[in-house]
Design an enzyme around this catalytic site. Structure first.
Site: not given
Lengths: 606, 606
Positions: B100, B139, B382
């Site tokens: 992303t 993350g 996701e």
């Protein structure tokens, strides 16, 4: 974009704010000057509390200290008691509100805390007889000085039902009153500004004069007297003390909705994603799903704004005329219904706002998560929403019986006649596709639904209780789905009517036109949600039902650009918005900044 | 209740756990032994990670490190690359997944990060050309060693589309690789176990061999080759790497649902409130609204359990047969749809669980708030759910075209014929009230809805694109409401079919009977939700539609006591439940403890 650029945007948006539009004024209503004054104070960084309340503990506890404790004192106390405990609460000490027990939250009538009168000392002995009687979720319990405690008033072994007592918990230095235990309940999903704890009383003695005496007092020698003889009515009168708090909660829920919508609508007008081949990506507001998810909530926020104002005016008038709220059961029902509808609508709205802003909406800096977590509890506290809906319906059933002159059999006949005429009228409407876009069609539809549900519920309950001799609790419980449907139908109808009235009275033509579209959207959305019911009742034909869907899609598309004006006219100061994705820079999260969107209509005019 | 008593209750419930019921075994499925083993390890306090993964960073990051980074390596890398980067990730270093960007989340195809090949040094130069190209929400970004970075592969100025590269971010001592910047995005609503940050690349050089080469590689002298010639197909093949992760997310969503339901159902069977006059208050599960709010979610949790198993088996078989997932687009669509349905269903379920447990459900110690906050993001990450639904429908449209032999005109004729026969058959069903309780009626209904929505969407798109020559993006966008409706109809149908198959195959009669009721409830609930559509399409008459409602109420009432057995047969170890209101003592919140409810049926038998 660098910070200096961000600041310019910020200043521009502040400059815009200085001259509210006619719509912003109209949305503010009668007290726009006061509201403007408050906005100015907030924007200048003056702590809100200083201006309004003198020296007060920090913000979030305000609701507990003034709203709940103060509400109990002002609504249940005598004039002398108000002077003694309400005025000082704003400067000298802090209060708390102890109604809910471990064993009894919704069913307050069943609370177990005892207040036994002892004539020899002229004292009440406040006591927690068992685990289920512990006072729970008490806001401010780890710091507060006084609690308004609901307990069964017991004189010579007989209970006079729940009454409210002022019990000292700690002195000004924080030293606990002997016999009182406070346990911290620690972490919650939200509302971290207020602590919540458990209060336990071990034979705590308080003076006789600490019973809030508006609805019942005890003489020195132990004689009980009350202006309300019927125990059940007396209890309901005391519960009416919660009505203003519930209205306050509605206002808070609407404020949260508006803030969420400001953030989500602005971001949707800035952020781009996907688009026609080989062209610039489109603003995400252009995606049909995006505007379908946001626009009905924006319409509902407007409807709720006008409806809450109506409820507040009714309450003000009642209070000014010296009426006691507890006699105005239809106002109580309206507020209970508004509390349930607005808090649920707020949660649904914020969830859509969160999802419509994607990952950005999940970041704390963009505000939506905290708004959600803080207002989640609104749907179950100060009267669980499912219980609130039952309060609404009990009043509707009472009204229904009154209309029928207490003759249920005669009532059923009248009902049937009225039902037939409804059917004739509505079949006509049902088949006329062109009328569904008409405001009067929508108003009639929501009103029809309420009326039919009311009538059929009355009939069902009558059959169960009178004919089949079912226990009332069981009969009522087996109709709960019907009950909640009726309550929401009632409150939906009221919001649409109040919105329509506000549109009618709107003096500026341009605003009138804009509000008309949102009002139509609100009505269409209400009918769309319940179109299955309308189809089942032949009020809509399959063709008109599809027409309603088309109308929903079309109205949402029609207002998506004007939404930007509406959220701007909510006139929330930038310092209260904060969210960087809404175009308000935040030095802690520069990465989240999106410059404030230009109004697409204004922009296209240039 | 004192702690020793609590411990006894706790031990009893643990003893119960040691011999799983036949239903618990059936819900576990084929791999029940492995699952039992894991439960045992967890209950004995063995850190889960030690057993499975050796030395790994703490739990919540597992998904990022193994699922996302690992998934990219195993699905997009060559065998040698898997050996080099996947095996060590479990012991030597940690990874992250950087797809992303600030400007492109859902529309991955539009990412702007560049990877330019430089033949002279045989290196790729990874670069962030603008703010919109910053990698966001990464993350593990504040600690991880390697990132799998998606970037446009550029050779001699030409882009070959997005490819995935392994980029070193920090060495083992945490020292940043030159040219890489990481910015912490700080606080989120949930998932606090994983940090999220931004990665920015300033001409970072990586060796040629760091391009994951399964779908494209570059020779030393800069020649590009790929087993997939079509650029768009190649891109889709790479995205297929996300399929297993999405299935994993579905499993997590179902686990959260189950935990929420265990807590809410147990508490509803312990807690009492309101009741018939002068009698003991009833358990709150007895309130019609309470069981109506919880039971359909319990049925959905069961349906999702069986459907996810079906999807996992399909995937396993495909992988065992050496199939590449990217060629199995119907599996990809199924998983995308399951991801959207399960994560939304989970949120709705947890919200009801929160509200049905009142104030207790708002307290962190009772787990529901954290479950909600952590899984909230599932619906947008996701693959945003709205995008997922479009993935489903693109596959359905492809299938539809294939069925019609690519002749759209011929197709429309066939469609019409099939539509007529549907109508005839369904009018019959529609008018026969008795059949609505029949499983085959429900299966036919959900299948009919999917088919009609599919056909009508194809027709609408054909008319818009072929006849009216609308740009495809606009045509598709104006049908998005239809698209999302069809996608959900598809996935609803699959869940009901898989549930019905599981019921059919259930070997133990008692379990078969119980599951049948929940399966009927799931089907009834699906048809009930969409009854307006069925009425519009004359599939239901007003009378059968009301019958569906009655059936919903009745089935929910019927299973409310058996719900206690079902949640017990989810067989979640007590140490994973933790919530005191579910009967699992927690020394940090003794005040929240409610002893585990007795099974009302078993109790009444004694």
């Amino acid at each position: 974009m660098d910070i200096s650029q961000q600041e310019r945007t910020y200043e521009t948006s502040m400059a815009d704010k200085s001259t509210p539009s006619s719509l912003a004024r109209y949305l503010d209503g009668e007290f726009w000057e006061t509201k403007d004054h408050i906005r100015e104070e907030i924007s200048q960084g003056e702590p809100f509390r200083t201006m309004l309340f003198g020296v007060l503990p920090s913000g979030p506890q305000l609701g507990v200290v003034c709203g709940l404790f103060g509400g109990a004192v002002t609504n249940l106390g005598s004039p002398g008691q108000k002077k003694k405990w309400y005025l000082p609460v704003t400067v000298c000490f802090t209060g708390m509100f102890a109604m809910t027990e471990r064993g009894h939250g919704s069913n307050v009538r069943g609370i177990l805390t005892e207040a036994c009168y002892e004539p020899s000392t002229q004292e009440f002995i406040i006591h927690t007889p068992c685990e289920d009687a512990q006072k729970m979720y008490i806001g401010n319990s780890m710091k507060g000085n006084y609690a308004s405690v609901f307990a069964q008033l017991i004189i010579n072994g007989d209970s006079q039902g729940p009454h409210c007592f002022i019990v000292p918990i700690r002195d000004r230095h924080g030293v606990m009153n002997p016999g009182v235990t406070a346990i911290d309940m620690k972490h919650k999903e939200g509302l971290h500004g207020v602590d919540n704890g458990i209060l336990i009383f071990d034979n705590v003695r308080i003076p006789r004069t600490n019973l809030l005496s508006k609805f019942g007092c005890v003489s020195a020698d132990g004689l009980y007297s009350s202006p309300v003889q019927n125990k059940s009515k007396r209890f309901n009168a005391m519960l009416a003390a919660l009505t203003p708090t519930r209205l306050g909660l509605t206002v808070q829920a609407i404020a949260a909705m508006k803030l969420g919508l400001i953030i989500a609508v602005r971001y949707s007008h800035s952020r781009r994603q996907f688009g026609p081949k080989d062209q610039q990506e489109v603003k995400i507001i252009e995606h049909q799903t995006q505007y379908l998810r946001l626009m009905p909530h924006l319409a509902a926020a407007l409807a709720l704004t006008f409806t809450t104002r109506f409820a507040a005016c009714t309450m003000d008038h009642a209070l000014c005329k010296g009426e006691v709220l507890q006699n105005n059961s239809s106002l109580q029902a309206l507020v209970a219904g508004l509390k349930a509808y607005s808090t649920w609508e707020n949660l649904a709205c914020l969830q859509e706002c969160r999802e419509c802003t994607g990952g950005m909406g999940f970041m704390m800096e963009n505000r939506i998560p905290a708004l959600k977590c803080d207002s989640d509890v609104f749907v179950t506290f100060e009267g669980d929403n499912v219980v609130m809906l039952q309060v609404v319906v009990k009043e509707l059933m009472t009204q229904f019986t009154r209309q029928l002159g207490n003759s249920v059999v005669g009532g059923l006949i009248k009902t049937w006649t009225s039902s037939v005429s409804d059917r004739v009228r509505t079949s006509f409407l049902g088949f006329n596709v062109d009328t569904v876009g008409d405001m009067s069609f929508l108003l009639k539809a929501v009103s029809y639904r309420e009326r039919v549900l009311q009538r059929s519920l009355a009939t069902r309950l009558y059959n169960k209780v009178k004919k089949k001799r079912e226990e009332f609790f069981d009969a009522w419980n087996s109709c709960l789905h019907h009950v909640t449907g009726l309550a929401l139908a009632h409150i939906h109808r009221v919001t649409l009517e109040q919105f329509a009235l506000a549109v009618q009275e709107c003096p500026v033509e341009e605003d009138h036109t804009l509000l008309t579209k949102f009002c139509l959207l609100h009505g269409t959305s209400l009918v769309y949600q319940e179109r299955a019911w309308y189809l089942e009742h032949h009020y809509l034909t399959p063709a008109t039902s599809r027409q309603i869907r088309t109308q929903m899609l079309e109205l949402c598309r029609l207002v998506k650009d004007e939404a930007l004006k509406v959220v701007s006219d909510f006139n929330v100061p930038s310092c209260c918005i904060q969210a960087p994705i809404a175009g308000v820079a935040n030095p802690r999260a520069e990465w989240a900044f999106y410059s404030a969107p230009e109004h697409p209509i204004r922009a296209s005019k240039l």
